[in-house]
Design an enzyme around this catalytic site. Structure first.
Site, PDB file in Angstrom:
ATOM      1  N   PHE A 125     -20.111  -4.184  -4.083  1.00  0.00           N
ATOM      2  CA  PHE A 125     -21.250  -4.903  -3.491  1.00  0.00           C
ATOM      3  C   PHE A 125     -22.549  -4.542  -4.209  1.00  0.00           C
ATOM      4  CE2 PHE A 125     -19.460  -5.682   1.121  1.00  0.00           C
ATOM      5  CZ  PHE A 125     -18.601  -6.637   0.606  1.00  0.00           C
TER       6      PHE A 125
ATOM      7  N   ARG B 136       0.814  -1.223   0.000  1.00  0.00           N
ATOM      8  CA  ARG B 136       0.000   0.000   0.000  1.00  0.00           C
ATOM      9  C   ARG B 136       0.844   1.267   0.000  1.00  0.00           C
ATOM     10  NH1 ARG B 136      -5.439  -2.015   1.902  1.00  0.00           N
ATOM     11  NH2 ARG B 136      -6.327   0.053   1.796  1.00  0.00           N
TER      12      ARG B 136
ATOM     13  N   TYR C 160       0.583   4.582  -2.295  1.00  0.00           N
ATOM     14  CA  TYR C 160      -0.475   5.531  -1.958  1.00  0.00           C
ATOM     15  C   TYR C 160      -0.224   6.171  -0.588  1.00  0.00           C
ATOM     16  CZ  TYR C 160      -5.147   7.554  -2.227  1.00  0.00           C
ATOM     17  OH  TYR C 160      -6.202   8.438  -2.291  1.00  0.00           O
TER      18      TYR C 160
ATOM     19  N   GLU D 117       2.567   6.302   1.369  1.00  0.00           N
ATOM     20  CA  GLU D 117       3.764   7.152   1.467  1.00  0.00           C
ATOM     21  C   GLU D 117       3.698   8.289   0.455  1.00  0.00           C
ATOM     22  OE1 GLU D 117       5.614   7.223   3.857  1.00  0.00           O
ATOM     23  OE2 GLU D 117       5.984   5.230   4.665  1.00  0.00           O
TER      24      GLU D 117
ATOM     25  N   ARG E 193     -13.848  -0.481  -5.321  1.00  0.00           N
ATOM     26  CA  ARG E 193     -14.101  -0.181  -3.904  1.00  0.00           C
ATOM     27  C   ARG E 193     -15.372  -0.864  -3.426  1.00  0.00           C
ATOM     28  NH1 ARG E 193     -12.042   5.905  -4.477  1.00  0.00           N
ATOM     29  NH2 ARG E 193     -12.663   5.415  -6.591  1.00  0.00           N
TER      30      ARG E 193
ATOM     31  N   GLN F  61     -13.641  -6.456   9.699  1.00  0.00           N
ATOM     32  CA  GLN F  61     -12.924  -5.185   9.566  1.00  0.00           C
ATOM     33  C   GLN F  61     -13.942  -4.065   9.371  1.00  0.00           C
ATOM     34  OE1 GLN F  61     -13.108  -7.624   7.357  1.00  0.00           O
ATOM     35  NE2 GLN F  61     -12.595  -7.049   5.270  1.00  0.00           N
TER      36      GLN F  61
HETATM   37  N1  UDP Z   1     -13.868  -5.507   0.799  1.00  0.00           N
HETATM   38  C1  UDP Z   1     -14.583  -6.697   0.795  1.00  0.00           C
HETATM   39  N2  UDP Z   1     -14.995  -7.190  -0.398  1.00  0.00           N
HETATM   40  C2  UDP Z   1     -14.744  -6.579  -1.604  1.00  0.00           C
HETATM   41  C3  UDP Z   1     -14.022  -5.363  -1.581  1.00  0.00           C
HETATM   42  C4  UDP Z   1     -13.592  -4.859  -0.368  1.00  0.00           C
HETATM   43  O1  UDP Z   1     -14.850  -7.296   1.841  1.00  0.00           O
HETATM   44  O2  UDP Z   1     -15.180  -7.094  -2.635  1.00  0.00           O
HETATM   45  C5  UDP Z   1     -13.423  -4.945   2.088  1.00  0.00           C
HETATM   46  C6  UDP Z   1     -11.914  -4.815   2.206  1.00  0.00           C
HETATM   47  O3  UDP Z   1     -11.371  -5.974   2.813  1.00  0.00           O
HETATM   48  C7  UDP Z   1     -11.743  -3.583   3.083  1.00  0.00           C
HETATM   49  C8  UDP Z   1     -13.024  -2.793   2.906  1.00  0.00           C
HETATM   50  O4  UDP Z   1     -13.943  -3.640   2.225  1.00  0.00           O
HETATM   51  O5  UDP Z   1     -11.627  -3.969   4.441  1.00  0.00           O
HETATM   52  C9  UDP Z   1     -12.839  -1.520   2.102  1.00  0.00           C
HETATM   53  O6  UDP Z   1     -12.191  -1.836   0.901  1.00  0.00           O
HETATM   54  P1  UDP Z   1     -11.984  -0.778  -0.263  1.00  0.00           P
HETATM   55  O7  UDP Z   1     -11.232  -1.452  -1.356  1.00  0.00           O
HETATM   56  O8  UDP Z   1     -13.288  -0.157  -0.611  1.00  0.00           O
HETATM   57  O9  UDP Z   1     -11.120   0.421   0.357  1.00  0.00           O
HETATM   58  P2  UDP Z   1      -9.954   0.540   1.449  1.00  0.00           P
HETATM   59  O10 UDP Z   1     -10.608   1.216   2.595  1.00  0.00           O
HETATM   60  O11 UDP Z   1      -9.420  -0.819   1.822  1.00  0.00           O
HETATM   61  O12 UDP Z   1      -8.931   1.379   0.776  1.00  0.00           O
END
Ligand code: UDP
Length: 315
Positions: A198, A149, A152, A154, A193, A216
């Protein structure tokens, strides 16, 4: 009426910001290299005589930028340009690092030259995988400088440092906003995202891919709230200050998935899939600082999700 430059103006946040500033009768110039966005977002704005779009890569040396941008005088500059999204952490790592280094320096030079007020959209990612909750602006974070990561995380941290140097050394009037997860109109249906993903899955009868056990958390800010927050900080924020911007209602990803199934009346099921090792466990902004400027998030998640559903061609 002010003359306003928006870098990354064709992206998700940029398009919404262009629309809002035009509705306030400002002259808006959007620049974008279209690496992660398309012109289709901003095409409806082309008929507005107060709107201009110029295809421009902010990472190129400033002397090679299109003349009209270099010669114009701006009152305000919103510097948004930077690829984002988890898959792009590897695909566009170089572009992220360049946008946050060369790109931010170019924009700072432009702000210095034109004496424009500058607002930079940093990110909650500067806190990395936080160990302190909620994250206040003086929390220095938990970041792996060479992790997946890091381009982005850093990158944004370097931009912040560069900006503070220009504030201290050249007296540039710049402010920094750390944007937490945001969603809404103009996110592309193919966006990786979690909310667009979803929504897409639920509307297409596919299983919702919940990573890990979905325990999470994130907070999700509706775009209209975020745009109002950006304008508030630009107008009322203090030079050299940093403000968190987002929503402070924490949601577990599994609960988000269930809510999306409910509001889409979908028969989709949940499918637990592997969670990337670099995923952050929890994220929660402290918003007291920005609330003192008179801003707070207003749109409840379920309402925001319904608005998103209406506005985006997911199907
Ligand atoms: N996530 C998930 N399923 C997906 C995409 C993301 O469970 O199909 C979870 C991912 O593990 C993270 C959260 O949703 O904890 C947010 O992910 P995203 O990629 O939207 O942004 P982030 O906050 O990680 O930059």
């Amino acid at each position: 009426m002010s003359r306003i430059l928006i870098t990354g103006g064709a992206g998700f946040i940029g398009t919404n910001l262009c629309e809002k500033l035009l509705s306030q009768n400002h002259h808006v110039i959007a620049i974008d290299n279209l690496i992660t966005s398309t012109k289709s977002n901003i095409e409806p704005l082309f008929s507005n005589p107060k709107f201009e779009f110029i295809e421009q890569d902010v990472t190129l040396p400033l002397r090679n930028w299109k003349l009209e941008i270099r010669n114009w005088k701006f009152d305000f500059i919103y510097h948004l340009a930077c690829p984002t999204g988890v898959p792009n952490l590897t695909k566009l790592a170089e572009e992220m690092l360049l946008a946050c280094s060369a790109g931010t320096r170019n924009v700072l030079e432009l702000a210095k030259k034109t004496k424009a007020k500058l607002l930079f959209t940093s990110s909650s990612e500067v806190y990395g995988d936080p160990q302190v909750f909620p994250q206040t602006e003086n929390y220095t974070g938990n970041v792996d400088p060479i992790g997946i990561r890091s381009p982005y995380e850093e990158g944004k941290r370097f931009s912040e440092s560069l900006i503070q140097m220009y504030v201290r050394k050249y007296n540039v009037n710049a402010k920094i906003v750390r944007v937490f997860n945001t969603y809404g109109n103009y996110m592309s249906s193919g966006d990786s995202r979690v909310i667009p993903r979803f929504l897409n899955q639920a509307l297409n009868g596919k299983s919702l891919t919940v990573e890990g056990k979905g325990l999470q958390t994130r907070t999700f800010c509706y775009i209209d709230d975020l745009v109002d927050g950006l304008i508030t900080v630009m107008e009322k924020g203090k030079k050299g200050e940093v403000y968190n911007l987002g929503n402070d209602k924490e949601v577990r990803i599994i609960d988000l998935a269930k809510l999306i199934i409910k509001i889409t009346n979908s028969r989709s099921k949940l499918k637990l899939v592997e969670r990337p090792a670099h995923d952050h466990k929890r994220r929660l902004p402290a918003l007291e600082k920005v609330k003192k400027l008179g801003w707070k998030p207003k749109i409840f998640q379920e309402i925001g999700l319904r608005k998103t559903l209406q506005s985006i061609p997911y199907s």
